[in-house]
Motif scaffolding. Structure first.
Motif: not given
Length: 725
Positions: A654-670
């Motif tokens: 939870q960053v700056d009051g916003e949840w970030r549970t989704w995944i950046d799939y492109g970044r993961f592959q990098e």
């Protein structure tokens, strides 16, 4: 005072008088009740007599083919729907001819091309429509249905074999089947009609008459030609239809026992089977074998296959056709080539049958792997919403491949959706297939299953095209994927193709968890929080299961990538262990906690669970809220009401009051590629590939986890259990 005394004396005298004359009072009350009953009975009888006289006055000519007007008599048959699947036009021609005959009986009739019909939406409505459904379907090349009927048959087959579809899904639907085929093709004669009849029966639809088969081979046709076969059947059907219109309740003119339906004039076999190369003894034996349901078989055995036998059995399943009852086997079970060497392996014919039944609807790969199309993949293809992983983590459900490199498992959980018929074992003990082969065949089989949706009603063309390119792999189909010795190589191959990995383990292999290379998200199933409840629910094979369980959670805490606890709530089994769950969460320190209500998988001799053990979504939410009070470092992030599932996430997401549970799939592959280039020295954490969770996916949102870009499909018939994922 004198007045009071006089009043009391009066009432006392009355009470004494009533008591002395109580017998007369009782008699009067009894007489009054008896008189009321006689009057009611006489009135009802008079009304019924008047109704019968009215019907006689109306006359049979005003009732119309035996069906009285609604105000005078219940409508037993509202109309007839004729479904046809045709390749050359014969079935279509027969459908129109039958429609004309039905119209002459003053009944509404509708002719439907199976290619233009959505069985998932439509058939369930026929359970309460009072229509009679007629299926005229041809058998085409290699025993396959015509192109126009391919999706209809595919859906019916999957519904009949899918545990998520209740056995009574089509209860109330009345039907008749006429198959078209050519007996010159012995192995595949009328297989489509026979399968369709069996699938409808498996879903509790009611036959109104014995299945009939038309034969294009004039030398073998019972009446000299397929047209004559149809005319003979049509005459019987119209007679049966008129009887149903008059209220006859007998479900079928023949002997309906289990899957077979035979008229009294037939022998212990289908007459056509004898004409097409099978002895009466063989056919009778085959029908008895295929009568037994998988659950009945499970009741007479432990329903467990030794893990060391599985590789040999499955290897032979792809090498040869069945030598015993070859024709019936192929006809009933389709194009899969099944082993004829079961007796040589010492497992028996029913053993091989059980194995094939276990993987019905699956695509088997090599000797220990499998792939299957998830129902949420089909749902998202049609714009009806994605699975909970789409809501929680942003996967594209229509681009997700569900697979496993190991069909074996070390547990026999009470809520196992395979009813414990999958193989079990504690170590790898059979011939190993190479990961390159497994992955290639898995993708090819997955793509072939996707291609079958081309032209299906409601499927979005753009999503169908996207689905052919796999983007995610859920290694959670069945069994224990982490048992596969080459699991790291398999995961690397997936990442090299740009495919994200969601791997699930049952927390019995701590060393394998430690050795596991980074995956997109690693799950551990935490089905109970105490030693005794874990023993009762998971029924693990390891004697030191509890220590293995705790060590697995400790190993999970060492992982730097995304980790998840998966809690499955079973009412009356594990919903009262909040403090113990909180202690286990402190031990494994997962990034996320998925809390999901158990999915009822149907009746099974191997499990005592019933629908009473399935919690409502509100109960799951209440459990999560109580658990959150014990875990100050976690908050409730998302929910997916349709899967009866709620997500808790660590506060670091939870960053700056916003949840970030989704995944950046492109970044993961990098990050994975950077790690490989560095020889493993470059590490990365879960925080490096997060993405913002959209508002509709958050807990408490109006959408309750349903993507607003899709359209929620509300099923009119609630026979199906849709609480699970």
């Amino acid at each position: 005072l004198d007045v009071s005394m006089d009043t009391w004396s009066y009432f006392h005298a009355c009470l004494v008088s009533i008591w002395l004359h109580r017998f007369y009072i009782y008699s009067a009350v009894a007489f009054g009740i008896s008189l009321w009953i006689v009057i009611q009975f006489t009135t009802a009888r008079t009304k019924r007599k008047v109704g019968e006289d009215l019907l006689q006055e109306l006359g049979a000519d005003k009732l119309g083919n035996g069906c009285a007007p609604p105000q005078a008599q219940e409508v037993h048959v509202a109309g007839v729907k004729i479904f046809y699947g045709s390749q050359t036009g014969t079935a279509k021609r027969f459908a129109k001819a039958l429609a004309e005959a039905v119209t002459s009986l003053n009944l509404p009739v509708e002719v439907v091309n199976m290619g233009d019909y959505d069985p998932e939406d439509g058939l369930s409505e026929e359970t309460s429509s009072r229509n009679i459904c007629v299926f005229l379907v041809a058998t085409y090349t290699e025993g396959q249905p015509p192109e126009s009927a391919a999706w209809f048959c595919k859906w019916l087959e999957e519904a009949a074999n899918d545990f998520r579809v209740g056995k009574s899904f089509l209860q109330g639907l009345r039907y008749a089947v006429f198959g078209l085929g050519n007996s010159a093709y012995v192995d595949h004669y009328n297989t489509v009609g026979r399968r369709m009849d069996r699938w409808l029966w498996m879903l509790s639809a009611s036959r109104i008459m014995t299945r009939a088969e038309g034969d294009c081979n004039v030398a073998q046709s019972k009446h000299g030609s397929i047209e004559a076969d149809f005319e003979a059947w049509k005459a019987k059907f119209l007679t049966r239809l008129q009887a149903l219109c008059k209220g006859e309740k007998k479900p079928c003119s023949g002997k309906c026992k289990k899957e077979k339906c035979k008229s009294s004039g037939q022998q212990s076999k289908e007459s056509s089977d004898h004409e097409h190369g099978m002895s009466e003894h063989e056919n009778s034996e085959a029908e008895e074998l295929f009568e037994t349901s998988s659950e009945e078989e499970a009741g007479g055995t432990d329903s467990v296959i030794d893990v060391e036998d599985l590789g040999n059995i499955m290897g032979h399943m792809k090498k040869a056709k069945v030598l015993l009852l070859e024709g019936v086997w192929n006809a009933l079970l389709g194009s899969e080539e099944v082993s004829g060497t079961c007796r040589h392996l010492g497992v028996g014919f029913l053993g091989c049958l059980m194995i094939f039944a276990l993987f019905s609807g699956y695509k088997l790969i090599g000797s220990h792997s499998g792939v299957k199309l998830c129902r949420w993949t089909k749902s998202m293809l049609r714009g009806r919403g994605g699975c909970y992983k789409h809501t929680f983590y942003g996967i594209e459900s229509h681009r997700c491949m569900e697979a496993t490199p190991s069909l074996a498992c070390a547990n026999k959980c009470v809520f196992c959706w395979r009813h414990h018929t999958n193989p079990v074992g504690t170590e790898w003990r059979w011939k190993m297939d190479q990961p390159e082969v497994i992955l290639q065949e898995a993708i090819e089989n997955h793509q072939n299953m996707i291609k079958q949706f081309k032209g299906v009603s409601g499927v979005k063309a753009a999503r169908l095209e996207e689905a052919l390119s796999v983007k995610h792999c859920a290694l959670s189909l069945v069994g224990e994927p982490i048992m596969y010795p080459q699991i790291n190589r398999f995961v690397r191959l997936l990442h090299q193709r740009g495919i994200s990995t969601f791997l699930v383990t049952n927390a019995q292999f701590p060393e394998e968890i430690r050795r596991l290379e980074p995956v997109t998200q690693l799950y551990v199933s935490v089905d109970a929080s105490t030693k005794e409840s874990l023993r009762r629910i998971d029924r693990p094979l390891f004697k030191d299961f509890w220590q293995r369980f705790l060590d697995s959670l400790k190993a999970l805490a060492e992982k730097q990538q995304r980790t998840v606890y998966r809690l499955t709530l079973v009412k009356a089994w594990n919903v009262d262990e909040l403090k113990a769950y909180a202690d286990l969460i402190s031990l494994g320190k997962p990034d996320f906690i998925e809390v999901k209500g158990v999915t009822y998988c149907g009746e099974s001799s191997a499990s005592s669970l019933t629908m009473a053990n399935v919690p409502w979504h509100g109960e799951v939410v209440s459990f999560v809220q109580e658990l959150a009070r014990l875990l100050p470092d976690y908050g409730i992030a998302c929910e997916h009401e349709h899967s009866n599932c709620v997500l808790m996430a660590h506060s670091k997401f939870q960053v700056d009051g916003e949840w970030r549970t989704w995944i950046d799939y492109g970044r993961f592959q990098e990050l994975v590629r950077e790690r490989e280039r560095s020889g493993g020295s470059r590490t990365f954490t879960a925080a490096e590939y997060t993405a913002r969770t959209p508002p509709w996916a958050l807990f408490g949102a109006r959408e309750r986890g349903f993507d607003p870009l899709d359209v929620r499909f509300q099923r009119k018939n609630k026979a199906r259990d849709i609480s699970g994922c």
